[in-house]
Design a protein around this motif. Structure first.
Motif, PDB file in Angstrom:
ATOM      1  N   ASP A  17     -19.103 -32.533  24.764  1.00  0.00           N
ATOM      2  CA  ASP A  17     -20.496 -33.379  24.734  1.00  0.00           C
ATOM      3  C   ASP A  17     -21.475 -32.428  24.089  1.00  0.00           C
ATOM      4  O   ASP A  17     -22.424 -32.972  23.149  1.00  0.00           O
ATOM      5  CB  ASP A  17     -20.660 -33.639  25.944  1.00  0.00           C
ATOM      6  CG  ASP A  17     -19.841 -34.831  26.614  1.00  0.00           C
ATOM      7  OD1 ASP A  17     -19.079 -35.355  25.654  1.00  0.00           O
ATOM      8  OD2 ASP A  17     -19.782 -34.921  27.623  1.00  0.00           O
ATOM      9  N   ALA A  18     -21.695 -31.122  24.591  1.00  0.00           N
ATOM     10  CA  ALA A  18     -22.670 -30.307  23.972  1.00  0.00           C
ATOM     11  C   ALA A  18     -22.642 -30.166  22.542  1.00  0.00           C
ATOM     12  O   ALA A  18     -23.342 -30.034  21.676  1.00  0.00           O
ATOM     13  CB  ALA A  18     -22.926 -29.099  24.930  1.00  0.00           C
ATOM     14  N   PHE A  19     -21.251 -29.740  22.074  1.00  0.00           N
ATOM     15  CA  PHE A  19     -20.850 -29.681  20.576  1.00  0.00           C
ATOM     16  C   PHE A  19     -21.102 -30.750  19.799  1.00  0.00           C
ATOM     17  O   PHE A  19     -21.611 -30.564  18.757  1.00  0.00           O
ATOM     18  CB  PHE A  19     -19.389 -29.136  20.675  1.00  0.00           C
ATOM     19  CG  PHE A  19     -18.935 -28.744  19.003  1.00  0.00           C
ATOM     20  CD1 PHE A  19     -19.151 -27.444  18.426  1.00  0.00           C
ATOM     21  CD2 PHE A  19     -18.226 -29.823  18.276  1.00  0.00           C
ATOM     22  CE1 PHE A  19     -19.100 -27.547  17.225  1.00  0.00           C
ATOM     23  CE2 PHE A  19     -17.686 -29.416  17.079  1.00  0.00           C
ATOM     24  CZ  PHE A  19     -18.132 -28.252  16.442  1.00  0.00           C
ATOM     25  N   SER A 255     -19.677 -21.224  18.010  1.00  0.00           N
ATOM     26  CA  SER A 255     -18.164 -21.171  17.602  1.00  0.00           C
ATOM     27  C   SER A 255     -17.230 -21.243  18.912  1.00  0.00           C
ATOM     28  O   SER A 255     -16.118 -21.860  18.897  1.00  0.00           O
ATOM     29  CB  SER A 255     -17.870 -19.649  17.153  1.00  0.00           C
ATOM     30  OG  SER A 255     -18.788 -19.416  15.773  1.00  0.00           O
ATOM     31  N   VAL A 256     -17.919 -20.789  20.106  1.00  0.00           N
ATOM     32  CA  VAL A 256     -16.995 -21.024  21.359  1.00  0.00           C
ATOM     33  C   VAL A 256     -16.992 -22.360  21.656  1.00  0.00           C
ATOM     34  O   VAL A 256     -15.960 -22.731  22.039  1.00  0.00           O
ATOM     35  CB  VAL A 256     -17.798 -19.901  22.265  1.00  0.00           C
ATOM     36  CG1 VAL A 256     -17.065 -20.488  23.872  1.00  0.00           C
ATOM     37  CG2 VAL A 256     -17.601 -18.459  22.138  1.00  0.00           C
ATOM     38  N   LEU A 257     -18.087 -23.217  21.578  1.00  0.00           N
ATOM     39  CA  LEU A 257     -18.152 -24.718  21.789  1.00  0.00           C
ATOM     40  C   LEU A 257     -17.126 -25.180  20.725  1.00  0.00           C
ATOM     41  O   LEU A 257     -16.385 -26.135  21.273  1.00  0.00           O
ATOM     42  CB  LEU A 257     -19.451 -25.170  21.643  1.00  0.00           C
ATOM     43  CG  LEU A 257     -20.400 -24.467  22.612  1.00  0.00           C
ATOM     44  CD1 LEU A 257     -21.762 -25.139  22.456  1.00  0.00           C
ATOM     45  CD2 LEU A 257     -20.118 -24.754  24.066  1.00  0.00           C
ATOM     46  N   SER A 261     -14.067 -27.254  22.227  1.00  0.00           N
ATOM     47  CA  SER A 261     -13.786 -28.900  21.860  1.00  0.00           C
ATOM     48  C   SER A 261     -12.565 -29.091  21.055  1.00  0.00           C
ATOM     49  O   SER A 261     -12.022 -30.111  21.612  1.00  0.00           O
ATOM     50  CB  SER A 261     -15.114 -29.213  21.190  1.00  0.00           C
ATOM     51  OG  SER A 261     -16.399 -28.867  21.884  1.00  0.00           O
ATOM     52  N   ILE A 262     -12.106 -28.476  20.110  1.00  0.00           N
ATOM     53  CA  ILE A 262     -10.920 -28.833  19.317  1.00  0.00           C
ATOM     54  C   ILE A 262      -9.732 -28.552  20.369  1.00  0.00           C
ATOM     55  O   ILE A 262      -8.765 -29.487  20.317  1.00  0.00           O
ATOM     56  CB  ILE A 262     -10.885 -28.223  18.031  1.00  0.00           C
ATOM     57  CG1 ILE A 262     -12.119 -28.629  17.190  1.00  0.00           C
ATOM     58  CG2 ILE A 262      -9.570 -28.331  17.539  1.00  0.00           C
ATOM     59  CD1 ILE A 262     -12.432 -27.828  15.723  1.00  0.00           C
ATOM     60  N   ALA A 263      -9.763 -27.585  20.942  1.00  0.00           N
ATOM     61  CA  ALA A 263      -8.466 -27.019  21.974  1.00  0.00           C
ATOM     62  C   ALA A 263      -8.365 -28.250  23.013  1.00  0.00           C
ATOM     63  O   ALA A 263      -7.076 -28.461  23.308  1.00  0.00           O
ATOM     64  CB  ALA A 263      -8.647 -25.767  22.671  1.00  0.00           C
TER      65      ALA A 263
END
Length: 338
Positions: A17-19, A255-257, A261-263
């Protein structure tokens, strides 16, 4: 099935959600913050029938194949929109591929996909454990930016006229809530009360969305007309430390988000593929990520606006009919096993 805790599931979903908010395009105002929060409350009431279905002892393995195929297609599609959003937003945070065209986008997407394959290979439980740490880092960063914005920015920006209505912003919030598909899948992974978990998740989502959007309005309200990504710009303009330039820190967090998110979408799609298409015994995660990158490439070139809004709204409005299909799914599953 790997079991995850309520906190781990909520962390996984809030990261996405944040991403999505960081990648939000177009102007926003205080009505946007209210609309997104209201939309999350509506989504809670739409998701509660599914949570109660799980609490009755059923899960996705008991549903019909039509339900699983619908969810699989949507999760893969939303994963593609995340890749497209990542590539669009990267142009304003200066990821070095921006002048390399499609080759640069595919290279970056491939690298992220490789990381997601590695992360997902350990199972959803390992991903969920690390998500708690990542979410803690994200909450800390959002808190610092919010405090800095309230102290340094112009609160009067919330009163700037924008012309946006509450109904339009609620619909916009629905369109940005594509992670709902993976939430439906992953909710069955927790052994705790699903109804309580859903209530807590959407409550946290309301708070997160309102804080991030409110902060963005008071920081960028005066220049909103010239911005493409107001939330990302607000994070870049808010400098909470005396030593300026926190762009590098934001790039790391972003980048971490993105990877998490994709994972999450890849893990949900892999689980659905395993139960829906048994012939896919190996490389399921790689295959779904390849489809996500391909879809993201198409959406990047034609634009995600109308397509993303229509499809995201479709899946959200299908939650109640889905609950009806779920109740009928048990009989179909028994016939399949027979």
């Amino acid at each position: 099935m790997n079991r995850i805790s309520k906190l781990q599931l909520i962390s996984l979903m809030l990261i996405g959600d944040a991403f999505a908010l960081f990648c939000l395009r177009g102007g926003i105002c205080i009505m946007t913050a209210i609309g997104f929060a209201s939309g999350s409350i509506i989504q809670l009431f739409l998701a509660l029938p599914l949570a109660r279905y799980y609490d009755s002892g059923k899960n996705l393995a008991d549903t019909g194949k039509a339900v699983r195929i619908l969810l699989l297609g949507y999760v893969i599609l939303y994963g593609g929109t995340l890749f497209s959003a990542l590539w669009h937003t990267s142009s304003v945070i200066y990821i070095p591929y921006e002048n390399s065209g499609m080759y640069g986008r595919l290279m970056t997407g491939g690298l992220i996909a490789l990381v997601c394959v590695y992360v997902s290979s350990s199972g959803i439980k390992a991903l969920a454990r690390s998500a708690v740490i990542a979410m803690g880092l994200g909450v800390l960063c959002v808190a610092m930016v919010t405090v800095s914005a309230v102290i340094q920015s112009d609160i009067s920006n919330i009163f700037r006229p924008d012309g946006r209505s509450l109904p339009s912003e609620v619909i916009r919030g629905f369109a940005a809530s594509g992670g709902l598909g993976s939430f439906i899948v992953l909710l069955s992974f927790t052994a705790e009360d699903k109804t309580d978990t859903a209530s807590m998740y959407f409550t946290c989502k309301v708070i997160l969305s309102f804080i991030m959007l409110f902060t963005s309005v008071i920081v960028t309200g005066g220049i909103m007309d010239v911005l493409d990504f107001p939330v990302t710009t607000a994070a870049q303009l808010s400098q909470p430390f005396p030593v300026q330039r926190t762009d590098s820190l934001f790039l790391i967090v972003f980048s971490v988000l993105a990877v998490f998110s994709i994972a999450v979408q890849a893990s949900a799609a892999e689980y659905l593929a395993a139960g829906t298409i048994p012939r896919l015994k190996r490389f399921r995660c790689t295959e779904v990520l390849f489809m996500m990158v391909a879809i993201g490439t198409v959406l990047y070139d034609i634009g995600t606006g109308i397509i993303s809004y229509a499809l995201s709204s479709f899946i959200i409005m299908m939650i109640v009919p889905l609950e009806s299909l779920l109740k009928k799914g048990g009989g179909e599953m028994k016939r399949e096993k027979a």
